[in-house]
Design a protein around this motif. Structure first.
Motif, PDB file in Angstrom:
ATOM      1  N   TYR A  10       6.232  -3.230  -0.123  1.00 20.72           N
ATOM      2  CA  TYR A  10       4.824  -2.802  -0.143  1.00 20.72           C
ATOM      3  C   TYR A  10       4.642  -1.567  -1.019  1.00 20.72           C
ATOM      4  CZ  TYR A  10       0.476  -0.648   1.410  1.00 20.72           C
ATOM      5  OH  TYR A  10      -0.748  -0.050   1.446  1.00 20.72           O
ATOM      6  N   SER A  13       5.060  -2.217  -4.786  1.00 27.07           N
ATOM      7  CA  SER A  13       4.361  -3.388  -5.292  1.00 27.07           C
ATOM      8  C   SER A  13       3.381  -3.034  -6.411  1.00 27.07           C
ATOM      9  CB  SER A  13       3.604  -4.081  -4.158  1.00 27.07           C
ATOM     10  OG  SER A  13       2.568  -3.248  -3.675  1.00 27.07           O
ATOM     11  N   GLN A  14       2.978  -4.044  -7.155  1.00 27.13           N
ATOM     12  CA  GLN A  14       1.990  -3.873  -8.209  1.00 27.13           C
ATOM     13  C   GLN A  14       0.662  -3.389  -7.635  1.00 27.13           C
ATOM     14  OE1 GLN A  14       2.398  -4.038 -11.419  1.00 27.13           O
ATOM     15  NE2 GLN A  14       0.244  -3.836 -12.038  1.00 27.13           N
ATOM     16  N   ARG A  15       0.315  -3.885  -6.455  1.00 28.78           N
ATOM     17  CA  ARG A  15      -0.934  -3.460  -5.814  1.00 28.78           C
ATOM     18  C   ARG A  15      -0.901  -1.977  -5.479  1.00 28.78           C
ATOM     19  NH1 ARG A  15      -3.517  -5.936  -0.198  1.00 28.78           N
ATOM     20  NH2 ARG A  15      -5.322  -4.545  -0.111  1.00 28.78           N
ATOM     21  N   ALA A  16       0.250  -1.468  -5.010  1.00 29.27           N
ATOM     22  CA  ALA A  16       0.368  -0.051  -4.688  1.00 29.27           C
ATOM     23  C   ALA A  16       0.191   0.806  -5.935  1.00 29.27           C
ATOM     24  CB  ALA A  16       1.716   0.237  -4.032  1.00 29.27           C
ATOM     25  N   GLN A  18      -1.489  -0.035  -8.636  1.00 32.50           N
ATOM     26  CA  GLN A  18      -2.898  -0.113  -9.014  1.00 32.50           C
ATOM     27  C   GLN A  18      -3.757   0.794  -8.139  1.00 32.50           C
ATOM     28  OE1 GLN A  18      -3.630  -4.322  -8.647  1.00 32.50           O
ATOM     29  NE2 GLN A  18      -2.872  -4.785 -10.702  1.00 32.50           N
ATOM     30  N   ASN A  19      -3.441   0.857  -6.841  1.00 33.10           N
ATOM     31  CA  ASN A  19      -4.180   1.739  -5.937  1.00 33.10           C
ATOM     32  C   ASN A  19      -4.000   3.205  -6.307  1.00 33.10           C
ATOM     33  OD1 ASN A  19      -5.096  -0.468  -4.507  1.00 33.10           O
ATOM     34  ND2 ASN A  19      -3.557  -0.295  -2.886  1.00 33.10           N
TER      35      ASN A  19
END
Length: 256
Positions: A10, A13-16, A18-19
């Motif tokens: 988590y 991750s790519q999402r982290a 980006q956030n």
């Protein structure tokens, strides 16, 4: 104190990532706004500070909106810029869902509490908001007790812990009342939203083995009737897992 380890799948991750960049951009937008207000105010000599917070006056309630945007000089706004950036990024990145409700409360609340008890004058500056954000981020890490949040809390304390001196009425030119208000609001909101934005935690093999053993024991000895031999997922384990995942005259203004 036992610290939980966030799941690397988590946090890395790519999402982290980006956030994180979204948090940086949003914080920079607000900082650009307060600098724009400062440059226009002082460049055009608008004296916008007269619209700051005036405690216990109905007209002073406008300061709930304007106080964090107004600053008395270059040193004043410069001293607020870096901690506002650091705290804002940490808040938006670590606690994105909580920040949607906590940030408006911090913005208006730090001035609203000061309106109730501060000295009769005009209070301006973003320091009340800064104190609220830093207090929220610091306390949230201690309450959540995961390694990432606690590490940020310790960094906040190490870098900005000396700001606690700002809540003392030592300098009559500084609005220590806004500092106290921001600190109070941030701590209260950290407690209110302590269950929001819990990160997924890493599960170790021995923990999974203990879960398997517990399931086998429940099947053998727990419950009545046919449910004793139900081989599907344990509903109680599912619920536990989701909960873990789930700021008059110039001589009569106090700056902060």
């Amino acid at each position: 104190m036992f610290l939980h380890r966030p799941d690397p799948k988590y946090t890395g991750s790519q999402r982290a990532r980006q956030n994180l960049w979204l948090a940086v951009r949003l914080t920079l937008v607000f900082i650009a706004l307060i600098w724009l207000v400062f440059l226009v105010d002082h460049g055009a000599r608008l004296d916008l500070a007269r619209f700051g917070l005036r405690p216990r006056q109905a007209s002073g309630l406008l300061g709930l909106i304007t106080t964090p945007l107004l600053h008395g000089g270059l040193a004043h706004i410069a001293s607020n810029t870096l901690p506002l950036f650091v705290g804002g990024v940490a808040l938006l990145f670590l606690y994105p869902n909580a920040s949607l409700r906590a940030l408006p409360a911090m913005y208006a609340g730090s001035s609203a509490v000061a309106w109730l008890f501060a000295r009769p004058s005009v209070h301006i500056g973003a320091s009340g908001l800064v104190y609220a954000i830093l207090a929220f981020v610091f306390m949230s890490g201690l309450l959540r007790r995961d390694m990432r949040s606690v590490a940020v809390s310790l960094a906040i304390w190490f870098v900005y812990g000396s700001m606690l001196g700002g809540i003392l009425p030592a300098n009559t030119r500084i609005s220590w009342e806004l500092h106290v208000s921001g600190l109070f609001v941030g701590l209260v909101l950290a407690f209110v939203f302590r269950h929001v934005d819990r990160v997924p935690l890493k599960r170790y093999d021995w923990e999974l083995e203990e879960d398997d053993d517990s399931d086998w024991s429940d099947h053998m000895w727990g419950g009545d009737g046919d449910d004793d031999w139900y081989d599907g997922p344990d509903e109680s384990d599912g619920s536990n897992s989701s909960s873990n995942n789930n700021d008059s005259d110039n001589d009569n203004r106090w700056l902060h």
